[in-house]
Motif scaffolding. Sequence first.
Motif, PDB file in Angstrom:
ATOM      1  N   ILE A   1      73.910  35.451  35.447  1.00 24.99           N
ATOM      2  CA  ILE A   1      74.868  36.124  36.337  1.00 24.99           C
ATOM      3  C   ILE A   1      74.126  37.018  37.347  1.00 24.99           C
ATOM      4  O   ILE A   1      74.455  37.032  38.537  1.00 24.99           O
ATOM      5  CB  ILE A   1      75.905  36.924  35.513  1.00 24.99           C
ATOM      6  CG1 ILE A   1      76.827  35.928  34.787  1.00 24.99           C
ATOM      7  CG2 ILE A   1      76.741  37.840  36.411  1.00 24.99           C
ATOM      8  CD1 ILE A   1      77.771  36.547  33.800  1.00 24.99           C
ATOM      9  N   THR A   2      73.112  37.739  36.867  1.00 25.96           N
ATOM     10  CA  THR A   2      72.350  38.595  37.794  1.00 25.96           C
ATOM     11  C   THR A   2      71.680  37.735  38.868  1.00 25.96           C
ATOM     12  O   THR A   2      71.707  38.066  40.056  1.00 25.96           O
ATOM     13  CB  THR A   2      71.275  39.398  37.025  1.00 25.96           C
ATOM     14  OG1 THR A   2      71.874  39.958  35.883  1.00 25.96           O
ATOM     15  CG2 THR A   2      70.682  40.488  37.879  1.00 25.96           C
ATOM     16  N   HIS A   3      71.083  36.643  38.412  1.00 31.55           N
ATOM     17  CA  HIS A   3      70.409  35.740  39.351  1.00 31.55           C
ATOM     18  C   HIS A   3      71.414  35.179  40.357  1.00 31.55           C
ATOM     19  O   HIS A   3      71.149  35.145  41.566  1.00 31.55           O
ATOM     20  CB  HIS A   3      69.740  34.608  38.565  1.00 31.55           C
ATOM     21  CG  HIS A   3      69.106  33.567  39.415  1.00 31.55           C
ATOM     22  ND1 HIS A   3      68.010  33.821  40.198  1.00 31.55           N
ATOM     23  CD2 HIS A   3      69.408  32.258  39.628  1.00 31.55           C
ATOM     24  CE1 HIS A   3      67.659  32.721  40.842  1.00 31.55           C
ATOM     25  NE2 HIS A   3      68.499  31.757  40.523  1.00 31.55           N
TER      26      HIS A   3
ATOM     27  N   PHE B   1      63.485  39.416  44.394  1.00 33.26           N
ATOM     28  CA  PHE B   1      63.976  39.768  43.061  1.00 33.26           C
ATOM     29  C   PHE B   1      64.693  38.588  42.401  1.00 33.26           C
ATOM     30  O   PHE B   1      64.618  38.422  41.178  1.00 33.26           O
ATOM     31  CB  PHE B   1      64.877  41.012  43.135  1.00 33.26           C
ATOM     32  CG  PHE B   1      64.096  42.275  43.293  1.00 33.26           C
ATOM     33  CD1 PHE B   1      63.579  42.651  44.532  1.00 33.26           C
ATOM     34  CD2 PHE B   1      63.816  43.082  42.213  1.00 33.26           C
ATOM     35  CE1 PHE B   1      62.820  43.798  44.690  1.00 33.26           C
ATOM     36  CE2 PHE B   1      63.053  44.240  42.347  1.00 33.26           C
ATOM     37  CZ  PHE B   1      62.557  44.598  43.592  1.00 33.26           C
ATOM     38  N   ALA B   2      65.375  37.778  43.199  1.00 36.94           N
ATOM     39  CA  ALA B   2      66.037  36.584  42.632  1.00 36.94           C
ATOM     40  C   ALA B   2      64.991  35.648  42.036  1.00 36.94           C
ATOM     41  O   ALA B   2      65.239  35.002  41.010  1.00 36.94           O
ATOM     42  CB  ALA B   2      66.829  35.867  43.714  1.00 36.94           C
TER      43      ALA B   2
ATOM     44  N   THR C   1      65.690  46.166  28.928  1.00 41.38           N
ATOM     45  CA  THR C   1      65.160  47.414  29.487  1.00 41.38           C
ATOM     46  C   THR C   1      64.442  47.147  30.814  1.00 41.38           C
ATOM     47  O   THR C   1      64.734  47.787  31.829  1.00 41.38           O
ATOM     48  CB  THR C   1      64.167  48.063  28.483  1.00 41.38           C
ATOM     49  OG1 THR C   1      64.787  48.098  27.223  1.00 41.38           O
ATOM     50  CG2 THR C   1      63.783  49.448  28.917  1.00 41.38           C
ATOM     51  N   ILE C   2      63.510  46.192  30.787  1.00 44.15           N
ATOM     52  CA  ILE C   2      62.712  45.942  31.983  1.00 44.15           C
ATOM     53  C   ILE C   2      63.585  45.437  33.124  1.00 44.15           C
ATOM     54  O   ILE C   2      63.431  45.846  34.274  1.00 44.15           O
ATOM     55  CB  ILE C   2      61.558  44.961  31.670  1.00 44.15           C
ATOM     56  CG1 ILE C   2      60.572  45.643  30.730  1.00 44.15           C
ATOM     57  CG2 ILE C   2      60.852  44.494  32.949  1.00 44.15           C
ATOM     58  CD1 ILE C   2      59.449  44.778  30.237  1.00 44.15           C
ATOM     59  N   SER C   3      64.541  44.578  32.802  1.00 44.29           N
ATOM     60  CA  SER C   3      65.371  44.036  33.881  1.00 44.29           C
ATOM     61  C   SER C   3      66.273  45.122  34.482  1.00 44.29           C
ATOM     62  O   SER C   3      66.520  45.124  35.685  1.00 44.29           O
ATOM     63  CB  SER C   3      66.206  42.860  33.389  1.00 44.29           C
ATOM     64  OG  SER C   3      67.109  43.290  32.410  1.00 44.29           O
TER      65      SER C   3
ATOM     66  N   LEU D   1      64.199  47.095  36.760  1.00 46.73           N
ATOM     67  CA  LEU D   1      63.969  46.293  37.968  1.00 46.73           C
ATOM     68  C   LEU D   1      65.184  46.344  38.898  1.00 46.73           C
ATOM     69  O   LEU D   1      65.040  46.452  40.123  1.00 46.73           O
ATOM     70  CB  LEU D   1      63.670  44.849  37.569  1.00 46.73           C
ATOM     71  CG  LEU D   1      63.000  44.001  38.624  1.00 46.73           C
ATOM     72  CD1 LEU D   1      61.574  44.451  38.852  1.00 46.73           C
ATOM     73  CD2 LEU D   1      63.005  42.533  38.234  1.00 46.73           C
ATOM     74  N   LEU D   2      66.361  46.286  38.315  1.00 51.03           N
ATOM     75  CA  LEU D   2      67.581  46.355  39.133  1.00 51.03           C
ATOM     76  C   LEU D   2      67.683  47.702  39.848  1.00 51.03           C
ATOM     77  O   LEU D   2      68.071  47.774  41.017  1.00 51.03           O
ATOM     78  CB  LEU D   2      68.813  46.162  38.253  1.00 51.03           C
ATOM     79  CG  LEU D   2      69.289  44.720  38.051  1.00 51.03           C
ATOM     80  CD1 LEU D   2      70.500  44.687  37.142  1.00 51.03           C
ATOM     81  CD2 LEU D   2      69.637  44.057  39.383  1.00 51.03           C
ATOM     82  N   ILE D   3      67.310  48.754  39.117  1.00 48.42           N
ATOM     83  CA  ILE D   3      67.356  50.098  39.722  1.00 48.42           C
ATOM     84  C   ILE D   3      66.372  50.168  40.890  1.00 48.42           C
ATOM     85  O   ILE D   3      66.684  50.675  41.971  1.00 48.42           O
ATOM     86  CB  ILE D   3      67.044  51.183  38.658  1.00 48.42           C
ATOM     87  CG1 ILE D   3      68.199  51.236  37.646  1.00 48.42           C
ATOM     88  CG2 ILE D   3      66.829  52.555  39.298  1.00 48.42           C
ATOM     89  CD1 ILE D   3      67.876  51.986  36.377  1.00 48.42           C
ATOM     90  N   ILE D   4      65.176  49.603  40.683  1.00 43.83           N
ATOM     91  CA  ILE D   4      64.170  49.604  41.759  1.00 43.83           C
ATOM     92  C   ILE D   4      64.672  48.793  42.955  1.00 43.83           C
ATOM     93  O   ILE D   4      64.485  49.178  44.111  1.00 43.83           O
ATOM     94  CB  ILE D   4      62.819  49.066  41.245  1.00 43.83           C
ATOM     95  CG1 ILE D   4      62.244  50.032  40.217  1.00 43.83           C
ATOM     96  CG2 ILE D   4      61.825  48.869  42.392  1.00 43.83           C
ATOM     97  CD1 ILE D   4      61.040  49.512  39.467  1.00 43.83           C
TER      98      ILE D   4
END
Lengths: 513, 388
Positions: B24-26, B72-73, B363-365, B368-371
Amino acid sequence: MKNKLLYLLILFSIFISISSISFSETLSTSYLQNNANAAEPMTILGIYVHGFFLTFAVGLPYLVLTYEFLGIRKNDKTYLNAAKRLSLVWGVSFGIGAATGTLVEFGLVQVWSGTLLAIATFFFAPLTLELYAFMLEIVFVVVYIFTWDINKPSYRHLILGIILAFGSNLSAYMILAVNAFMNVPWGTGNLVSQILPWSPSYGPNYVNTNALVSLYEYLNKYHTLSLASSGLFLSTGTILYNQWVVFYNPDLYATFFHTVLATIVISSFEASAFLGLDMIRNKDFSGYRKKLLKVSFGVGAIASILIPISGDYMGRIVYQFQYLKFLAFEGFGPNGGKDPIMGILLYGNPNYYFKGYNYLLSLAQNSIDPTNAINSILYIENQFQPWAFYVYWTMVISGIILFIFAIAYFGFYIKWIENIIKIIFRMDITKFISYASLIAPILGIIAASSGWAVREAGRHPWVIYGLIQYWQVITPDPITPLLSILIIMVELIILILGSWAIIYVIRRRDKND
Amino acid sequence: MLLGDVIKMTDVFDAFVLLGYAVITHLLLVNFILGLSIIIPLMEYYYYKKNDQDGKKILKNMFKFMILSDLFAGVWATWITVFLGGFWPSVTYIATTDLFASLVIALIGILIALPSIGIYWFTWDKISEKLHVLIGLFMAIGAIMVASGFNMIFAFIDDPVGLGSPNYVYKQNSYFSIYSNPLYPDFTLHRIFGALTLVSLTFAGAYIYSYLKNRNELSKKSAIVFIKIAMISLPIEVLLGFIYSLELISNTQYIANQIFWPLLNTSHYNALSILFIIFIIFIFFMWYLLYYLYFSIDKENINKIIPLTLSSLAIITFILGEFLNDYSRYPYFVITGNTGINASQFINNLTYLTNIWYIMSYTISLILLIIYIWLINRVIIKNKGIDA
């Protein structure tokens, strides 16, 4: 308009080629071998193109960060400008590397779809960690490149670059962990020696041997189709007990250090070549170009001096774990023989007798799969050795010349070396290094390409040495020559466009300096 | 389970949710890319014809957003590949084998789109405008090829045309037999217009907000362009969605029963039906907001929350729609009419994993989304850095 026509032509050809294909009703071994052979050229080229751009992404940071460090420390704009310009090359090569990485990724899961078995077991940890490294790279490549502030050089920006360099090197480490496992399947204990009886133990046993043997038989019988049935997963059971075992592989340490040093050599000497070419063209062997050349060639020279150490370590690993490959590139005959240099290096004994292919053939009778064991030996002896011997020595000789260049570089700092250069070549050290910088990257690329060719072809026909063969992991979908040619065309276009982009990025900024 | 507990990969639900989250994020990011890849060159052509230099400035800013999203995608795409291979090797093998042709088309699309994006960016204002638009059109074609290639996967797992038996790998006459899937054409068009709607609604809201804040005429002009695009794409998307629903009812009854329960009056009561009703309400509410903003953009007393609501709703509705599409399959991975092939049949049980992989991934993803959002704020909103 020409571009448009070219694209349309490619698309049209792809549609025509893949729509005219019929599926084979039976998946015979010969069909799969032909399919694998058809897929190999595009795979090999794809990996080389990917590797070419990643050489910059992994090796260039060492030079960029050296320039930036010197620029900050000495408050020198020449170094900072060079660092900024090269960081764009770093970014562009990272971008192209990511694009070609997608191509390689597709190749792995789609064309060589049987490797999904490895991704689901041994490769899961390194590939997932590589993903995290990739995330780190993505973030910091944007932050590092787009936060340059040439008027306010700061260690804070340098730290961003160090983190980015850490990300790209970590990424390389993880991918090389996968490759190292393919060459030396560490953690499988004595399993490989059951199939290839001359092999030693590959570390502690963290696998369910019975399950792996079942998998081996499944792949022999049903090929990749075994992946499509739940039977494989239900009947074989758990294969791997320790996800981290791939990181204990001694081949990984050797390969990583050797590869990183090679990327530093190539990328630093390539940067030097641009400077050297400008100096020769302008007949100006002083000024800011000389200042920058001293640093770029120096970084490459240090790596060139260190690389024989990692090379020696790699050679010992090959001797210990892939003896067949060792026999081939040292050029031994069927009965083996003596090699004084190898004898001294490995045993301290110039008269040590290395056993040859015939001895291994006698051992192959003890294999649980003698046919494949014998075929492995015959392939190396008859098909690999005839060319690998020369390719291997091309690498070694290129490395030796680079080593000599590296020593010559210290003529900038050591008088007697400078004098020797003057006597032999009748030119001063700066001029010599300018000319050497034009040859050095070519030698670096030849050495690296040759080294990888020998390393990868030397485990043929095994994808994972002694466990899975290349035709066992190929897709059942037909790889037609036309499809293969079209993919190769795309790869070549990327190589040309990508190289153009790198040159463009370097040259474009000249006007602004 | 505690950190470090050993679990088998047979924990199907965890693996399903992790994959769904990544997908979904992708999809959110790639739909922005798809929409912008089509809109930007078309708008450039429009501005070129009108000789409007201000309009082109806005396009450049949108393109920066697209490049960042693409970077990011790409991470999420790699993540999906690794996790599909790691957790679901069997279904990945079936998909890559059965859907070989459509995935090759997607790959070719990627290889056309990525260099086109790079060339488009570096040649901005440096070559003739006509040629630049042409490069942009290649970018759009590449993006559409990617979407049309990958959408076959979704059509396939909803209605597995070409799935063989007993080992699920088909033996048909050509690579292209999978294209007889009845869900595919409409679903692909639905996705393409969905991307245009997502982009146009999000940017319309953002530019109206910017206009209300700064009274910048350029923002107003951009907002009106996006509103007009949304006015065309939204009804088309709704119509295609309706047709897709009818196709699901006739071909993929399991999903239809899960989602359209109130309409079909079946016994499949579950929360998904409620979510579907909310989804429909959101769509009509966005439609209303769109027209409201169009006709009242010049009024002094518009609340700034309204355009922000439109942008947020566009993203939330998209996520909700994808969630419905993906989660409605559970506990099956592949749907075959009224039933399906259970996800547990495809799960990898060849090795052990610990919970650390799940925890690290989330956590890492999230970091990454915040960045990503921070970079969007810095590069697009505050307009710092990145110049061609």
